[in-house]
Motif scaffolding. Structure first.
Motif, PDB file in Angstrom:
ATOM      1  N   UNK A  37      -4.918   0.328   8.619  1.00 10.41           N
ATOM      2  CA  UNK A  37      -5.049  -1.550   8.465  1.00 10.41           C
ATOM      3  C   UNK A  37      -5.493  -1.528   6.880  1.00 10.41           C
ATOM      4  N   UNK A  38      -4.739  -2.558   6.352  1.00 13.65           N
ATOM      5  CA  UNK A  38      -5.102  -2.960   4.923  1.00 13.65           C
ATOM      6  C   UNK A  38      -6.149  -4.229   5.021  1.00 13.65           C
ATOM      7  N   UNK A  39      -6.812  -4.324   3.861  1.00 15.60           N
ATOM      8  CA  UNK A  39      -8.061  -5.288   3.916  1.00 15.60           C
ATOM      9  C   UNK A  39      -7.680  -6.476   2.634  1.00 15.60           C
ATOM     10  N   UNK A  40      -8.610  -7.390   2.381  1.00 14.76           N
ATOM     11  CA  UNK A  40      -8.362  -8.433   1.704  1.00 14.76           C
ATOM     12  C   UNK A  40      -8.037  -7.829   0.280  1.00 14.76           C
ATOM     13  N   UNK A  41      -8.636  -7.243  -0.293  1.00 12.78           N
ATOM     14  CA  UNK A  41      -8.267  -6.594  -1.575  1.00 12.78           C
ATOM     15  C   UNK A  41      -7.376  -5.135  -1.370  1.00 12.78           C
ATOM     16  N   UNK A  42      -6.148  -5.424  -1.550  1.00 16.81           N
ATOM     17  CA  UNK A  42      -5.065  -4.493  -1.244  1.00 16.81           C
ATOM     18  C   UNK A  42      -4.032  -4.529  -2.099  1.00 16.81           C
ATOM     19  N   UNK A  69      -1.802  -2.589  10.677  1.00 17.76           N
ATOM     20  CA  UNK A  69      -2.319  -3.897  10.884  1.00 17.76           C
ATOM     21  C   UNK A  69      -2.846  -4.353   9.403  1.00 17.76           C
ATOM     22  N   UNK A  70      -1.959  -5.552   9.274  1.00 18.49           N
ATOM     23  CA  UNK A  70      -2.612  -6.226   7.973  1.00 18.49           C
ATOM     24  C   UNK A  70      -3.803  -7.274   8.221  1.00 18.49           C
ATOM     25  N   UNK A  71      -4.763  -7.287   7.711  1.00 17.12           N
ATOM     26  CA  UNK A  71      -6.188  -7.866   8.170  1.00 17.12           C
ATOM     27  C   UNK A  71      -6.256  -9.275   7.477  1.00 17.12           C
ATOM     28  N   UNK A  72      -5.740  -9.250   6.349  1.00 14.02           N
ATOM     29  CA  UNK A  72      -5.782 -10.481   5.469  1.00 14.02           C
ATOM     30  C   UNK A  72      -5.222 -11.639   6.198  1.00 14.02           C
ATOM     31  N   UNK A  73      -5.887 -12.904   6.104  1.00 11.75           N
ATOM     32  CA  UNK A  73      -5.031 -14.026   6.740  1.00 11.75           C
ATOM     33  C   UNK A  73      -4.455 -15.039   6.108  1.00 11.75           C
ATOM     34  N   UNK A 129      -2.547 -10.651  10.609  1.00 14.48           N
ATOM     35  CA  UNK A 129      -3.791 -11.694  10.723  1.00 14.48           C
ATOM     36  C   UNK A 129      -3.427 -13.119  10.396  1.00 14.48           C
ATOM     37  N   UNK A 130      -2.190 -13.134   9.791  1.00 12.74           N
ATOM     38  CA  UNK A 130      -1.981 -14.439   8.888  1.00 12.74           C
ATOM     39  C   UNK A 130      -1.235 -13.949   7.475  1.00 12.74           C
ATOM     40  N   UNK A 131      -1.434 -12.896   6.971  1.00  6.89           N
ATOM     41  CA  UNK A 131      -0.899 -12.475   5.748  1.00  6.89           C
ATOM     42  C   UNK A 131       0.678 -12.550   5.937  1.00  6.89           C
ATOM     43  N   UNK A 132       1.515 -13.064   4.718  1.00  2.00           N
ATOM     44  CA  UNK A 132       2.917 -12.655   4.986  1.00  2.00           C
ATOM     45  C   UNK A 132       3.256 -11.302   4.577  1.00  2.00           C
ATOM     46  N   UNK A 133       4.086 -10.573   5.276  1.00  5.06           N
ATOM     47  CA  UNK A 133       4.326  -9.162   4.857  1.00  5.06           C
ATOM     48  C   UNK A 133       5.482  -8.988   4.563  1.00  5.06           C
ATOM     49  N   UNK A 134       5.513  -7.952   3.249  1.00  3.64           N
ATOM     50  CA  UNK A 134       6.706  -8.074   2.481  1.00  3.64           C
ATOM     51  C   UNK A 134       6.953  -6.446   2.300  1.00  3.64           C
ATOM     52  N   UNK A 135       7.900  -5.938   1.942  1.00  6.09           N
ATOM     53  CA  UNK A 135       8.282  -4.767   1.441  1.00  6.09           C
ATOM     54  C   UNK A 135       7.824  -3.575   2.520  1.00  6.09           C
ATOM     55  N   UNK A 136       7.932  -3.798   3.838  1.00 11.74           N
ATOM     56  CA  UNK A 136       7.685  -2.753   4.686  1.00 11.74           C
ATOM     57  C   UNK A 136       8.910  -2.151   5.564  1.00 11.74           C
ATOM     58  N   UNK A 137       8.888  -1.010   5.377  1.00 14.17           N
ATOM     59  CA  UNK A 137       9.857  -0.236   6.136  1.00 14.17           C
ATOM     60  C   UNK A 137       9.571   0.377   7.463  1.00 14.17           C
ATOM     61  N   UNK A 138      10.125   0.048   8.551  1.00 10.80           N
ATOM     62  CA  UNK A 138       9.837   0.541   9.738  1.00 10.80           C
ATOM     63  C   UNK A 138      10.968   1.589  10.408  1.00 10.80           C
ATOM     64  N   UNK A 139      10.759   2.907  10.206  1.00 11.07           N
ATOM     65  CA  UNK A 139      11.969   3.733  10.415  1.00 11.07           C
ATOM     66  C   UNK A 139      11.550   4.667  11.470  1.00 11.07           C
ATOM     67  N   UNK A 140      12.554   4.987  12.326  1.00 10.40           N
ATOM     68  CA  UNK A 140      12.632   6.425  13.349  1.00 10.40           C
ATOM     69  C   UNK A 140      11.177   6.255  13.981  1.00 10.40           C
ATOM     70  N   UNK A 141      10.842   5.261  14.209  1.00 16.23           N
ATOM     71  CA  UNK A 141       9.522   4.909  15.197  1.00 16.23           C
ATOM     72  C   UNK A 141       9.845   4.943  16.615  1.00 16.23           C
TER      73      UNK A 141
END
Length: 658
Positions: free
Chosen positions: A512-517, A546-550, A581-593
């Protein structure tokens, strides 16, 4: 749950006010002690190291042969007798006491303790060989003209009495100051109730021989200042101390403080029950290393047990010095790129490092470039029950392998911000990132039967970290990730570069990522080839990523080749691959999962995002088993334009966004 702060932990600043002589290592973190957040033959990057000890030979014989010829025996009763040239090559049986200030012994005598005491200063032993009979031969105030090296002698040689209740400090001091090779009485016991400062050069090889050195009274130590009066304060002298025990008897809390050594080694020691009141710190081993000035090359702890290093606190981790407890504490400076040192921790077991700010291992570099080739290596370590952290490494070039880490069963705190992280990597030099972190083949877990108090491993302000082939285990899935990226403290940017989390097993925990990331230049974090098992949950909305920032936006993760298994007989709140948790998610690649549900399915089996999930993100070549692909990904906070390519459930139905 989220925890934030308006600045870095303030414990160091408080200590600086209390103790201004401490070196400044960063603005707002002046002492190098407080938080701001957040022989293997191997280099941290996995390459060979042909000579990890730097050519230092620690294999000193226990008994050195007496090469002096004994042509007769006599019984000196005066300086005139012991210095008489006619007594050269004789055995001198010391049955009577006499003074020998500035004298030169007759050459190559053999000294046999027999009840008498030689006193004096600047005594030239002139080739004498001292037989170690565990009886006194010299006054504890004696001094030799040069360090004695011909045989291994004991504190009894200078008046210590093993096993009684008297203070042996003076005799121990005389032994260390005058001798290179020393030994304890087998199974013996020595009392050291006063601090000592050792300033000689050269080496000390101390075979404790199964004996114990203990403190039974703190009345002669200054317990009103945070960092003075160690039992052994050693400057320049390079020690090799092994095969014995140091016992604080829950009476005093500061054991060793070393500065200026070329090398050190502590081997097969049992160090335990060191206690500090709320007015000072408890520290078993503290080091100030300026490698450029001292020529420091190598340090080692091997096959040691450290237990119960305890600092009385007040329940507030920012209230220095109350509650500050460390097993090892390194403050590093003066690092030269082409003149490296190595510190090895091998086969040690550490338990019960207790206090408001307690850590088994802490290292910080004060100033200078973090781009260098000195390193810390941990191999086959076992750390359990440390209140705040097992390892806090604010230095570059750290390798942790083949080791076991277990959380404390009960915590003084409830918030992870106060608790820190079991293994925590971060730089205290703002824009200067620590480098070359390798963590592999370890077990890192909560206590069986107990939920997590904090995160298992954290990275922030780090460049070049590979976290691979570890097993991260929590009793049940909750608010704390197995691997935490970034910081919840606003003094950090959460800068991360060249980060790989590969080939690990996560049991009831996640990345997971935190507020400062802030991945540097939006370079994606690599999360590749991991196995995520979820069998128990506290009911919090989580996923393998998980992206924890809201609020705001976060992302830039390549989440590829991962396998996620969810046994729904117990979990709830498990949302498959991704959660926000509320943050807008950008630039994520989910592959072969692949996501596989058994014993039921989640209502959001592929992911649940409270923020937007726009077209900068891609889902490709993924498989969902045990659940329907239709509306498997729920996005409720904005754009739903993520690109989904060739990703289906087991029946071939496409994974779609709700």
């Amino acid at each position: 749950m989220f925890f934030s702060a308006c600045g870095k932990d303030s414990d160091l600043f408080d200590e600086y006010v209390l103790e201004p002589e401490e070196e400044v290592v960063e603005p707002g973190d002046q002492d190098g002690n407080g938080d701001t957040d957040g022989e293997t033959g191997q280099n941290p990057d996995g390459g060979p190291n042909e000579n990890p000890t730097g050519g230092i030979d620690f294999d000193t014989p226990d008994n050195l042969e007496n090469t002096n010829k004994i042509e007769g025996t006599y019984y000196p009763a005066s300086q005139a007798d012991i210095t008489n040239p006619a007594n050269a090559n004789y055995k001198a049986v010391i049955r009577e006491s006499f003074e020998c200030n500035g004298c030169t012994f007759a050459a190559n005598q053999t000294i046999e303790p027999a009840g008498g005491v030689i006193s004096g200063s600047n005594i030239n032993l002139n080739g004498a060989y001292i037989e170690n009979t565990y009886k006194q031969a010299f006054s504890p105030s004696v001094s030799f003209s040069e360090v004695y090296k011909a045989s291994r002698i004991s504190a009894e040689t200078f008046g210590a009495v093993s096993g009684d209740s008297s203070d042996d400090t003076s005799a121990i001091d005389a032994m260390i100051n005058n001798s290179q090779l020393v030994v304890g009485a087998e199974g013996g016991s020595y009392i050291k109730n006063r601090p000592s400062n050792y300033r000689r050069s050269g080496t000390l090889d101390w075979n404790l021989n199964g004996s114990v050195v203990k403190v039974t009274s703190a009345s002669n130590f200054d317990t009103g200042q945070v960092s003075v009066d160690a039992m052994f304060d050693i400057t320049n002298l390079s020690p090799n101390i092994h095969n014995g025990e140091f016992d604080g008897t829950d009476t005093y809390g500061r054991l060793f403080y070393l500065h200026g050594q070329e090398h050190f080694r502590f081997h097969k020691l049992y160090v335990h029950n060191f206690y500090a009141s709320s007015t000072y710190r408890a520290v078993a081993f503290r080091f100030t290393i300026d490698a450029a000035s001292s020529g420091f090359k190598y340090g080692e702890f091997s096959d040691c047990v450290i237990d119960k290093i305890v600092a009385q606190g007040d329940g507030n981790y920012n209230n220095a010095p109350a509650g500050i407890s460390k097993g090892w504490w390194y403050t590093i400076s003066g690092i030269n790129y082409n003149d490296p040192f190595t510190v090895m921790h091998m086969n040690n077991k550490v338990t019960n490092i207790i206090g408001d700010d307690a850590e088994a291992f802490y290292a910080i570099q004060g100033g200078g470039s973090l781009d260098h080739d000195s390193k810390f290596i941990f191999d086959n370590e076992d750390y359990r029950y440390c209140t705040r952290r097992a390892i806090k490494a604010c230095v570059s070039n750290v390798e942790i392998k083949n080791s076991y880490f277990e959380e404390i069963p009960e915590s003084l705190f409830k918030s992870a911000q106060q608790m820190g992280t079991m293994i925590d990597f971060f730089s205290t030099q703002s824009s200067n990132l620590i480098q070359n972190i390798r963590v592999h083949d370890n077990v890192i877990r909560t206590v069986p039967g107990n939920d997590a108090h904090y995160y298992l491993l954290s990275l922030t302000e780090v460049n070049d970290a590979i976290i691979t082939n570890n097993t991260f285990t929590m009793e049940s899935t909750g608010n704390y990730g197995g691997v935490r990226l970034g910081s919840n403290t606003s003094s950090y940017n959460g800068a991360l570069q060249n980060i790989q989390v590969t080939g690990n097993t996560f049991n009831n925990c996640y990345v997971n990522t935190m507020y400062q990331y802030a991945p540097v230049n939006n370079q994606p974090i690599k999360v590749d080839g991991n196995l995520f098992n979820f069998t128990s949950s506290q009911g919090i909305d989580v996923a393998a990523l998980r992206f924890s920032q809201n609020s705001g936006s976060q992302g830039y993760v390549n989440f590829v080749n991962n396998d996620i298994k969810v046994n729904m007989s117990s979990p709830n709140g498990i949302n498959g691959v991704i959660a926000s948790n509320g943050v807008s998610v950008v630039g994520v690649t989910i592959e072969n999962t692949k996501v596989t549900y058994s014993n039921g399915q989640s209502s959001r089996p592929f992911g649940y995002l409270r923020g937007s999930f726009d077209a900068s993100n891609t889902i490709k070549d993924c498989v969902l088993n045990g659940a329907s692909g239709s509306n498997a990904l729920e996005v409720v906070g904005g754009a739903q334009s993520v690109q989904v390519v060739n990703s289906t459930d087991a029946s071939g139905n496409p994974i779609t966004v709700k």
